[in-house]
Design a protein around this motif. Structure first.
Motif, PDB file in Angstrom:
ATOM      1  N   LEU A 177      37.217  34.717  28.857  1.00  0.00           N
ATOM      2  CA  LEU A 177      35.807  34.362  29.090  1.00  0.00           C
ATOM      3  C   LEU A 177      35.670  33.446  30.302  1.00  0.00           C
ATOM      4  O   LEU A 177      34.748  33.593  31.114  1.00  0.00           O
ATOM      5  CB  LEU A 177      35.246  33.601  27.873  1.00  0.00           C
ATOM      6  CG  LEU A 177      34.869  34.440  26.668  1.00  0.00           C
ATOM      7  CD1 LEU A 177      34.502  33.546  25.484  1.00  0.00           C
ATOM      8  CD2 LEU A 177      33.696  35.346  27.022  1.00  0.00           C
ATOM      9  N   PHE A 178      36.614  32.511  30.401  1.00  0.00           N
ATOM     10  CA  PHE A 178      36.623  31.542  31.504  1.00  0.00           C
ATOM     11  C   PHE A 178      36.739  32.309  32.832  1.00  0.00           C
ATOM     12  O   PHE A 178      35.943  32.118  33.760  1.00  0.00           O
ATOM     13  CB  PHE A 178      37.810  30.594  31.282  1.00  0.00           C
ATOM     14  CG  PHE A 178      37.824  29.333  32.110  1.00  0.00           C
ATOM     15  CD1 PHE A 178      37.511  29.353  33.456  1.00  0.00           C
ATOM     16  CD2 PHE A 178      38.177  28.117  31.535  1.00  0.00           C
ATOM     17  CE1 PHE A 178      37.544  28.186  34.220  1.00  0.00           C
ATOM     18  CE2 PHE A 178      38.212  26.953  32.287  1.00  0.00           C
ATOM     19  CZ  PHE A 178      37.903  26.986  33.626  1.00  0.00           C
ATOM     20  N   ILE A 179      37.739  33.228  32.919  1.00  0.00           N
ATOM     21  CA  ILE A 179      37.944  33.982  34.165  1.00  0.00           C
ATOM     22  C   ILE A 179      36.682  34.799  34.494  1.00  0.00           C
ATOM     23  O   ILE A 179      36.224  34.833  35.637  1.00  0.00           O
ATOM     24  CB  ILE A 179      39.170  34.913  34.050  1.00  0.00           C
ATOM     25  CG1 ILE A 179      40.444  34.066  33.967  1.00  0.00           C
ATOM     26  CG2 ILE A 179      39.255  35.882  35.237  1.00  0.00           C
ATOM     27  CD1 ILE A 179      41.719  34.857  33.763  1.00  0.00           C
ATOM     28  N   LEU A 207      34.597  34.272  37.920  1.00  0.00           N
ATOM     29  CA  LEU A 207      34.454  35.346  38.918  1.00  0.00           C
ATOM     30  C   LEU A 207      32.990  35.769  39.044  1.00  0.00           C
ATOM     31  O   LEU A 207      32.496  35.982  40.156  1.00  0.00           O
ATOM     32  CB  LEU A 207      35.347  36.537  38.565  1.00  0.00           C
ATOM     33  CG  LEU A 207      36.845  36.272  38.789  1.00  0.00           C
ATOM     34  CD1 LEU A 207      37.684  37.446  38.288  1.00  0.00           C
ATOM     35  CD2 LEU A 207      37.162  35.987  40.263  1.00  0.00           C
ATOM     36  N   ASP A 208      32.295  35.858  37.922  1.00  0.00           N
ATOM     37  CA  ASP A 208      30.854  36.188  37.985  1.00  0.00           C
ATOM     38  C   ASP A 208      30.129  35.229  38.917  1.00  0.00           C
ATOM     39  O   ASP A 208      29.333  35.635  39.755  1.00  0.00           O
ATOM     40  CB  ASP A 208      30.192  36.021  36.599  1.00  0.00           C
ATOM     41  CG  ASP A 208      30.284  37.284  35.771  1.00  0.00           C
ATOM     42  OD1 ASP A 208      30.849  38.265  36.263  1.00  0.00           O
ATOM     43  OD2 ASP A 208      29.795  37.246  34.611  1.00  0.00           O
ATOM     44  N   LEU A 216      29.302  27.762  39.578  1.00  0.00           N
ATOM     45  CA  LEU A 216      30.245  27.672  38.450  1.00  0.00           C
ATOM     46  C   LEU A 216      29.519  27.055  37.268  1.00  0.00           C
ATOM     47  O   LEU A 216      28.687  26.164  37.468  1.00  0.00           O
ATOM     48  CB  LEU A 216      31.451  26.784  38.833  1.00  0.00           C
ATOM     49  CG  LEU A 216      32.419  27.393  39.845  1.00  0.00           C
ATOM     50  CD1 LEU A 216      33.401  26.333  40.366  1.00  0.00           C
ATOM     51  CD2 LEU A 216      33.184  28.574  39.226  1.00  0.00           C
ATOM     52  N   PRO A 217      29.824  27.486  36.043  1.00  0.00           N
ATOM     53  CA  PRO A 217      29.173  26.876  34.876  1.00  0.00           C
ATOM     54  C   PRO A 217      29.664  25.450  34.665  1.00  0.00           C
ATOM     55  O   PRO A 217      30.870  25.203  34.617  1.00  0.00           O
ATOM     56  CB  PRO A 217      29.603  27.764  33.695  1.00  0.00           C
ATOM     57  CG  PRO A 217      30.198  28.996  34.302  1.00  0.00           C
ATOM     58  CD  PRO A 217      30.727  28.596  35.650  1.00  0.00           C
ATOM     59  N   GLN A 221      41.905  38.534  42.065  1.00  0.00           N
ATOM     60  CA  GLN A 221      40.837  38.670  43.073  1.00  0.00           C
ATOM     61  C   GLN A 221      41.003  37.614  44.169  1.00  0.00           C
ATOM     62  O   GLN A 221      41.502  36.528  43.901  1.00  0.00           O
ATOM     63  CB  GLN A 221      39.467  38.426  42.428  1.00  0.00           C
ATOM     64  CG  GLN A 221      39.158  39.250  41.210  1.00  0.00           C
ATOM     65  CD  GLN A 221      38.643  40.632  41.584  1.00  0.00           C
ATOM     66  OE1 GLN A 221      37.910  40.767  42.564  1.00  0.00           O
ATOM     67  NE2 GLN A 221      39.049  41.634  40.835  1.00  0.00           N
ATOM     68  N   MET A 222      40.535  37.964  45.398  1.00  0.00           N
ATOM     69  CA  MET A 222      40.481  36.965  46.475  1.00  0.00           C
ATOM     70  C   MET A 222      39.010  36.623  46.713  1.00  0.00           C
ATOM     71  O   MET A 222      38.178  37.530  46.834  1.00  0.00           O
ATOM     72  CB  MET A 222      41.063  37.522  47.779  1.00  0.00           C
ATOM     73  CG  MET A 222      42.556  37.771  47.754  1.00  0.00           C
ATOM     74  SD  MET A 222      43.520  36.307  47.347  1.00  0.00           S
ATOM     75  CE  MET A 222      43.539  35.474  48.908  1.00  0.00           C
ATOM     76  N   ILE A 223      38.710  35.334  46.793  1.00  0.00           N
ATOM     77  CA  ILE A 223      37.333  34.903  47.070  1.00  0.00           C
ATOM     78  C   ILE A 223      37.357  34.172  48.413  1.00  0.00           C
ATOM     79  O   ILE A 223      38.152  33.242  48.601  1.00  0.00           O
ATOM     80  CB  ILE A 223      36.806  33.941  45.971  1.00  0.00           C
ATOM     81  CG1 ILE A 223      36.919  34.579  44.583  1.00  0.00           C
ATOM     82  CG2 ILE A 223      35.381  33.491  46.276  1.00  0.00           C
ATOM     83  CD1 ILE A 223      35.924  35.664  44.274  1.00  0.00           C
TER      84      ILE A 223
END
Ligand code: AVI
Length: 318
Positions: free
Chosen positions: A16-18, A22-23, A32-33, A265-267
């Motif tokens: 859930l964290f990931i 990413l969302d 970020l939450p 993933q790369m951000i």
């Protein structure tokens, strides 16, 4: 002391964290939450924030609670149980329990299970007549209370944590707890007031840099749980009062063009690009009462400190 758990497993928590991270980081406005500030280091930073001179909400509310509790004791004549959302170290509840004669059960809800159980054990020893029934759960998610709790319920949500929800999320949360606390329930809730923006600015830009460390620490938490490689020092703390939205906004600003790997993933971040990490809404009493009314709660009492820095509301279920 009985215990109860609605806890998610460690694997669920990680996925859930990931997904949340990413969302948030794949949107055009990265965010970020703010609930992910609170790993054990983040909780320690938050405790330090609460002891800072500039951060008035914690100490103002704390100084109000003994009077609030005295008044409340004459309102709550029959046996009650208190359900606290996001109970943390159980500091504020003691100020209520010391004055309230008719509380039979206390149900602290918090996601940090070990910390909650230890704090609950200590509280149980101090108040042997009380039944303490901790629940390890994410209080932001709707969840039914155990059916073994037969008394009318007083919800307790101090600290202006309601301000970390958007008004829509706050309305959703207040409606949910109205549902789970049931008819005849009440809610005691602390809410930060609107005030001189320079006071607000200083509260979120303290001179010791603790709020900055708290803000950056969300990246350490992501590194640890999601196997990411953020360099927190490559992000600057930025917090300001947005008078149109009536909220403090906290951001992290990338000080250079960089790429961060998270899971697989790369951000990419450009220099100066920001991640919106937290909102902290401030309400006038009327604004908050209007919000509460749309969620099935009506005004019973309001307490404000002399300088009107902080408000505490007693609401009753409509
Ligand atoms: C937990 N919450 C009410 C705090 C606030 O003031 O919004 C979190 C915080 N963020 C920066 N400083 C404190």
């Amino acid at each position: 002391m009985q215990t109860s758990q609605f806890a998610v497993t460690e694997g669920d928590f990680r996925s859930l964290f990931i997904r949340d991270v990413l969302d948030g980081l794949q949107q055009p406005q990265k965010s970020l939450p703010s609930k992910y500030f609170y790993d054990s280091q983040g909780s320690q930073y938050f405790d330090q924030i609460c002891s800072l001179n500039e951060y008035y909400p914690y100490r103002t509310e704390l100084s109000m609670l003994p009077d609030v509790a005295r008044d409340l004791n004459s309102i709550l004549q029959d046996p009650w149980e208190i359900v606290e959302f996001g109970a943390g170290s159980l500091v504020k509840i003691r100020l209520l329990l010391q004055q309230l004669d008719n509380i039979e059960h206390y149900v602290p809800i918090d996601i940090a299970g070990d910390h909650l159980r230890q704090a609950s054990d200590r509280l149980q020893q101090e108040f042997p007549q009380l039944t303490v029934l901790p629940i390890e759960a994410d209080f932001t998610q709707p969840a039914p209370l155990p059916e073994t709790l037969p008394l009318p319920k007083l919800g307790f949500f101090p600290g202006s944590t309601i301000g970390n929800f958007s008004p829509e999320q706050a309305q959703f949360f207040l409606s949910n707890i109205r549902q789970s606390l049931g008819d005849h329930s009440r809610l005691l809730i602390g809410v930060d007031t609107k005030k001189d923006p320079s006071v607000l600015h200083n509260a979120y830009n303290d001179s010791m840099g603790v709020t900055a460390a708290f803000n950056r620490n969300i990246l350490n938490h992501i590194n640890r749980i999601c196997g990411a490689d953020f360099d927190p020092q490559a992000f600057a703390h930025y917090a300001f009062y947005n008078p149109v939205a009536g909220r403090i906004e906290m951001h992290l600003i990338s000080t250079l063009a960089q790429q961060v790997s998270i899971d697989d993933q790369m951000i990419a971040f450009s220099e100066g690009e920001n991640i919106h990490t937290e909102n902290s809404y401030k309400y006038t009493p009327d604004e908050f009462l209007a919000l509460a009314a749309t969620s099935g709660w009506e005004r019973e009492r309001i307490w404000l400190d002399k300088a009107q820095m902080f408000s505490v509301f007693l609401l009753s279920a409509r």
